[in-house]
Design a protein around this motif. Structure first.
Motif, short mmCIF file in Angstrom:
data_model
loop_
_atom_site.label_atom_id
_atom_site.label_comp_id
_atom_site.label_asym_id
_atom_site.label_seq_id
_atom_site.Cartn_x
_atom_site.Cartn_y
_atom_site.Cartn_z
N MET A 161 0.86 -1.19 0.00
CA MET A 161 0.00 0.00 0.00
C MET A 161 0.89 1.24 0.00
SD MET A 161 -2.83 1.12 2.82
CE MET A 161 -3.74 -0.40 2.58
N ARG A 162 0.89 1.96 -1.08
CA ARG A 162 1.82 3.07 -1.23
C ARG A 162 1.15 4.42 -0.99
NH1 ARG A 162 6.45 1.47 -3.22
NH2 ARG A 162 7.03 3.60 -3.76
N SER A 163 -0.17 4.50 -1.16
CA SER A 163 -0.85 5.77 -0.93
C SER A 163 -1.06 5.98 0.57
CB SER A 163 -2.19 5.81 -1.67
OG SER A 163 -3.03 4.77 -1.19
N CYS A 164 -1.53 7.16 0.93
CA CYS A 164 -1.79 7.49 2.33
C CYS A 164 -3.30 7.72 2.51
CB CYS A 164 -1.01 8.73 2.75
SG CYS A 164 -1.20 9.14 4.49
N GLY A 170 -0.82 3.47 5.13
CA GLY A 170 0.05 3.74 3.98
C GLY A 170 1.34 4.43 4.41
N ARG A 171 1.74 5.40 3.63
CA ARG A 171 3.01 6.09 3.86
C ARG A 171 2.77 7.56 4.17
NH1 ARG A 171 7.51 3.89 -0.47
NH2 ARG A 171 7.39 1.67 0.11
N LEU A 172 3.23 7.97 5.33
CA LEU A 172 3.16 9.39 5.70
C LEU A 172 4.47 10.05 5.30
CD1 LEU A 172 1.43 9.44 9.21
CD2 LEU A 172 0.65 10.57 7.14
N ILE A 224 -4.55 9.10 17.65
CA ILE A 224 -3.99 9.10 16.29
C ILE A 224 -3.32 7.74 16.11
CG2 ILE A 224 -2.40 10.24 14.71
CD1 ILE A 224 -2.73 12.74 16.49
N ASP A 225 -3.96 6.87 15.34
CA ASP A 225 -3.51 5.49 15.18
C ASP A 225 -2.63 5.39 13.93
OD1 ASP A 225 -3.12 2.82 15.09
OD2 ASP A 225 -5.24 2.26 15.02
N VAL A 226 -1.37 5.06 14.14
CA VAL A 226 -0.44 4.92 13.02
C VAL A 226 0.08 3.48 12.95
CG1 VAL A 226 0.27 7.33 13.04
CG2 VAL A 226 1.46 5.70 14.50
N THR A 227 -0.71 2.55 13.48
CA THR A 227 -0.30 1.14 13.49
C THR A 227 -0.06 0.63 12.07
OG1 THR A 227 -1.61 0.81 15.49
CG2 THR A 227 -0.91 -1.17 14.29
N GLN A 228 -0.92 1.05 11.13
CA GLN A 228 -0.84 0.54 9.76
C GLN A 228 -0.04 1.46 8.83
OE1 GLN A 228 -4.68 -0.80 8.24
NE2 GLN A 228 -5.47 -1.07 10.33
N VAL A 229 0.72 2.38 9.40
CA VAL A 229 1.57 3.26 8.60
C VAL A 229 2.88 2.54 8.30
CG1 VAL A 229 2.88 5.42 8.58
CG2 VAL A 229 0.55 5.37 9.48
N GLU A 230 3.25 2.51 7.01
CA GLU A 230 4.45 1.79 6.60
C GLU A 230 5.72 2.61 6.81
OE1 GLU A 230 3.93 0.73 2.58
OE2 GLU A 230 2.11 -0.46 2.92
N ARG A 231 5.60 3.92 6.59
CA ARG A 231 6.81 4.76 6.65
C ARG A 231 6.43 6.18 7.04
NH1 ARG A 231 10.88 6.22 1.61
NH2 ARG A 231 12.33 7.51 2.82
N VAL A 232 7.27 6.80 7.86
CA VAL A 232 7.05 8.19 8.28
C VAL A 232 8.34 8.97 8.07
CG1 VAL A 232 6.43 9.73 10.18
CG2 VAL A 232 5.35 7.48 10.01
N GLY A 279 5.68 13.75 7.54
CA GLY A 279 4.64 12.99 8.22
C GLY A 279 4.70 13.18 9.73
N ALA A 280 5.92 13.19 10.29
CA ALA A 280 6.06 13.41 11.73
C ALA A 280 5.54 14.79 12.13
CB ALA A 280 7.53 13.26 12.13
N TRP A 281 5.83 15.79 11.29
CA TRP A 281 5.31 17.14 11.57
C TRP A 281 3.78 17.17 11.52
CZ3 TRP A 281 5.74 21.63 13.64
CH2 TRP A 281 4.94 22.69 13.22
N LEU A 282 3.20 16.44 10.58
CA LEU A 282 1.74 16.39 10.47
C LEU A 282 1.13 15.80 11.74
CD1 LEU A 282 -0.51 16.97 8.36
CD2 LEU A 282 -0.36 14.57 7.72
#
Length: 375
Positions: free
Chosen positions: A1-4, A21-23, A47-55, A59-62
């Motif tokens: 999954m490449r989109s966010c 996806g990717r943040l 704020i659930d980022v369990t399924q986030v592949e990359r930050v 993304g961290a600032w967001l």
């Protein structure tokens, strides 16, 4: 999954913003637009980022901005499912969240100028203290070397004497010759008004022998050799050669500074005498061609009007000037740090400070010798 993706969900009394996806910078544009349309409703928010592949940093600032803004609005926001690296990145982004003024506050011009003057004074005091310390270290090493003459590096001293003295004979001689002509020409123009052109000889002889010969030579040596010392030692500092000398037990002062100082102090009297002679030759040539004063008359008059004390004054000042020039150049070279730009800055500082010290010390000598009656 490449989109966010962003999903706004409810878990009991808690609001959940679930990312997938990717943040990253390339993927968060759509999510950022959706977040601008969302507003806190007072419920605790996760704020659930369990399924986030990359930050990445964006993304961290967001995430950090959501926590900051929603918490301020009364909806306590927390991050869930982030690994250690993501939490550390969010923490670092938050640590740099400080207001920055695009334009600094305007200060009173007088106060600003006064602050600049104070900074310059502090810099001058620091430089003077460092210079005196370096001079003392050089004198200490010189005395130690005198006790063990075998430690003198004669090949290095002779090499520096050649570089400072022999190689500069051409430029020093030409400069002195032209200075003698200029002094004679300008003096003759003024003395002609009183019918006293013959006293041009007095003007050339005394001014060149006592002051201009040694002073112009010192300025030339400062610009030529003082700058070279600073650049050479500065380049060695950048290449860590000076540190390598200390590592193997060699003293940089003994190896680099002392030969240059001794060589410059030894050749300066010879250069000053040489410069004075050529300046007198230039003045005599002008007097012969423009004032019709025979060369034999010029030479005899020079012997009558120039006392031996003038020559002694020049020969006393010359080695002191040479010592100051060499120590200043080596000191500035030792202060080089960082990059090649520092070499240029320290080389410029070496020339400026050397010339300044020479002129100040020349003024001191003038007052001192006048007080002794050597007029």
């Amino acid at each position: 999954m490449r989109s966010c993706e962003l999903h706004d969900e409810t878990r009991g009394d808690t609001r959940v913003l679930r990312f997938r996806g990717r943040l990253t910078t390339a993927r968060v544009n759509e999510v950022a637009r959706r977040l601008r349309d969302l507003t806190p409703d007072g419920r605790p928010t996760v704020i659930d980022v369990t399924q986030v592949e990359r930050v990445d940093t964006t993304g961290a600032w967001l995430i950090y901005r959501i926590v900051r803004d929603w918490t301020k609005a009364g909806a306590v926001a927390t991050v869930e499912g982030a690994d250690e690296d993501t939490l550390k990145l969010i923490e670092q982004v938050g640590a740099n969240d400080r207001p920055v003024k695009i334009r600094p506050d305007r200060t009173n011009p007088f106060v600003r100028r006064l602050g600049q003057v104070g900074d310059h004074v502090i810099d001058v005091v620091d430089t003077l203290g460092g210079f005196l310390g370096f001079l003392g270290e050089t004198m200490r090493v010189f005395v130690r070397t005198l006790r063990h003459p075998s430690r003198f590096r004669w090949p290095a001293i002779v090499r520096q004497m050649e570089v400072v003295g022999v190689n500069s004979l051409g430029i020093v001689g030409l400069m002195s010759f032209l200075v003698g002509i200029v002094v004679a020409q300008q003096g003759a123009v003024q003395l002609r008004q009183f019918g006293a052109e013959v006293f041009t000889i007095n003007l050339v002889g005394r001014s060149v022998t006592r002051e201009l010969g040694v002073l112009m030579t010192a300025i030339m040596v400062a610009g030529r050799s003082g700058s070279a010392f600073a650049a050479q030692i500065g380049s060695m500092k950048l290449g860590e050669e000076v540190d390598a000398m200390r590592t193997i037990g060699l003293s940089p002062t003994e190896v680099l500074t002392l030969p240059r100082v001794l060589a410059t102090a030894l050749v300066m009297p010879l250069l000053a005498f040489y410069a004075s002679i050529l300046a007198i030759v230039g003045g005599g040539l002008f007097s012969w061609l423009s004032l019709d004063i025979p060369l034999i008359t010029f030479v005899q008059r020079i012997q009558e009007v120039v006392p031996l004390t003038d020559l002694w004054i020049a020969l006393i000042k010359a080695p002191v000037f040479g010592l100051l020039i060499a120590v200043t150049g080596c000191y500035q070279g030792m202060q080089v740090t960082g990059n090649a730009e520092s070499v240029g800055q320290r080389t410029t500082a070496a020339v400026v400070q050397s010339i300044f010290l020479v002129i100040v010390l020349d003024a001191f000598f003038a007052v001192f010798f006048t007080a002794l009656g050597w007029i």
